[in-house]
Design a protein around this motif. Structure first.
Motif, PDB file in Angstrom:
ATOM      1  N   THR A 167      -3.101   5.707  -0.788  1.00  0.00           N
ATOM      2  CA  THR A 167      -4.400   5.045  -0.942  1.00  0.00           C
ATOM      3  C   THR A 167      -4.424   4.145  -2.182  1.00  0.00           C
ATOM      4  OG1 THR A 167      -5.287   6.938  -2.161  1.00  0.00           O
ATOM      5  CG2 THR A 167      -5.649   6.900   0.238  1.00  0.00           C
ATOM      6  N   THR A 168      -3.247   3.739  -2.637  1.00  0.00           N
ATOM      7  CA  THR A 168      -3.145   2.861  -3.796  1.00  0.00           C
ATOM      8  C   THR A 168      -2.414   1.587  -3.398  1.00  0.00           C
ATOM      9  OG1 THR A 168      -3.074   4.766  -5.284  1.00  0.00           O
ATOM     10  CG2 THR A 168      -2.340   2.660  -6.186  1.00  0.00           C
ATOM     11  N   LEU A 189       0.847  -1.179   0.000  1.00  0.00           N
ATOM     12  CA  LEU A 189       0.000   0.000   0.000  1.00  0.00           C
ATOM     13  C   LEU A 189       0.887   1.236   0.000  1.00  0.00           C
ATOM     14  CD1 LEU A 189      -3.004   0.806   0.164  1.00  0.00           C
ATOM     15  CD2 LEU A 189      -2.750   0.816   2.658  1.00  0.00           C
ATOM     16  N   HIS A 239     -11.376  -3.405   1.492  1.00  0.00           N
ATOM     17  CA  HIS A 239     -11.457  -2.063   0.929  1.00  0.00           C
ATOM     18  C   HIS A 239     -11.974  -2.178  -0.500  1.00  0.00           C
ATOM     19  CE1 HIS A 239      -8.728  -0.592   4.124  1.00  0.00           C
ATOM     20  NE2 HIS A 239      -8.139  -1.760   3.945  1.00  0.00           N
ATOM     21  N   GLY A 287     -12.420  -0.562  -4.343  1.00  0.00           N
ATOM     22  CA  GLY A 287     -11.621   0.321  -5.176  1.00  0.00           C
ATOM     23  C   GLY A 287     -11.745  -0.024  -6.646  1.00  0.00           C
ATOM     24  N   ARG A 346     -12.543  -5.502  -4.669  1.00  0.00           N
ATOM     25  CA  ARG A 346     -12.285  -5.313  -3.244  1.00  0.00           C
ATOM     26  C   ARG A 346     -10.910  -5.908  -2.974  1.00  0.00           C
ATOM     27  NH1 ARG A 346     -16.177  -7.075   1.101  1.00  0.00           N
ATOM     28  NH2 ARG A 346     -15.662  -9.135   0.345  1.00  0.00           N
ATOM     29  N   LEU A 374      -7.948   2.844  -3.905  1.00  0.00           N
ATOM     30  CA  LEU A 374      -8.976   2.542  -2.918  1.00  0.00           C
ATOM     31  C   LEU A 374      -9.939   3.715  -2.776  1.00  0.00           C
ATOM     32  CD1 LEU A 374      -6.673   0.906  -0.229  1.00  0.00           C
ATOM     33  CD2 LEU A 374      -7.934  -0.214  -2.067  1.00  0.00           C
ATOM     34  N   ASP A 375     -11.214   3.371  -2.598  1.00  0.00           N
ATOM     35  CA  ASP A 375     -12.232   4.390  -2.363  1.00  0.00           C
ATOM     36  C   ASP A 375     -11.969   5.054  -1.028  1.00  0.00           C
ATOM     37  OD1 ASP A 375     -13.406   3.509  -4.710  1.00  0.00           O
ATOM     38  OD2 ASP A 375     -15.009   2.395  -3.692  1.00  0.00           O
ATOM     39  N   GLU A 424     -12.537   6.258   2.666  1.00  0.00           N
ATOM     40  CA  GLU A 424     -13.307   5.646   3.769  1.00  0.00           C
ATOM     41  C   GLU A 424     -14.542   6.499   4.047  1.00  0.00           C
ATOM     42  OE1 GLU A 424     -12.500   2.812   5.529  1.00  0.00           O
ATOM     43  OE2 GLU A 424     -10.779   2.459   4.245  1.00  0.00           O
TER      44      GLU A 424
END
Length: 135
Positions: free
Chosen positions: A57-58, A54, A90, A92, A82, A131-132, A134
């Protein structure tokens, strides 16, 4: 790097031996994750263990068989996925990153998995999931 005949043996070993164990242990194995795609034919969830990292957020990883991998084909058909990282799921959007050097990327990913991908991979392809946020 393995030849085409060796690839079949590697794929069999992964499908029936390595992946079932890796799916169960990914939540507590450093550098391990599970990518859940939607089957492009069945529409059912398909879970594939991967080794990655990670960055912000990628989530990044390298597919050892690239576009020949079934889960990569699923992502091409539907990039919404996910990812289970450290036991938490998560949502995305996955991307096939053609302009990234997968061998250089492997130097920044978990060493054990990267060594296996380099050893057995026949068509390396960098992958990522944005990732989307939160809720």
């Amino acid at each position: 790097m393995v030849g085409v005949a060796g690839r079949g043996l590697v794929v069999w070993g992964q499908r029936w031996v390595v992946n079932p164990v890796a799916r169960r242990t990914a939540a507590f194995t450093p550098g391990a994750a599970v990518v859940e795609t939607t089957g492009r034919v069945s529409g059912k969830p398909r879970r594939t263990p991967v080794g990655g990292a990670l960055e912000g957020t990628t989530f990044w990883w390298v597919s050892e068989f690239g576009r020949q991998s079934q889960y990569v084909r699923n992502i091409e058909a539907d990039p919404r996925v996910r990812v289970q990282i450290k036991g938490k799921w998560h949502a995305g959007t996955a991307t096939l990153v053609d302009d990234d050097d997968p061998r250089e990327r492997l130097k920044r990913l978990p060493k054990f998995n990267s060594a296996a991908v380099r050893a057995f991979g026949t068509n390396l392809l960098t992958m990522c999931v944005d990732l989307d946020p939160e809720d």
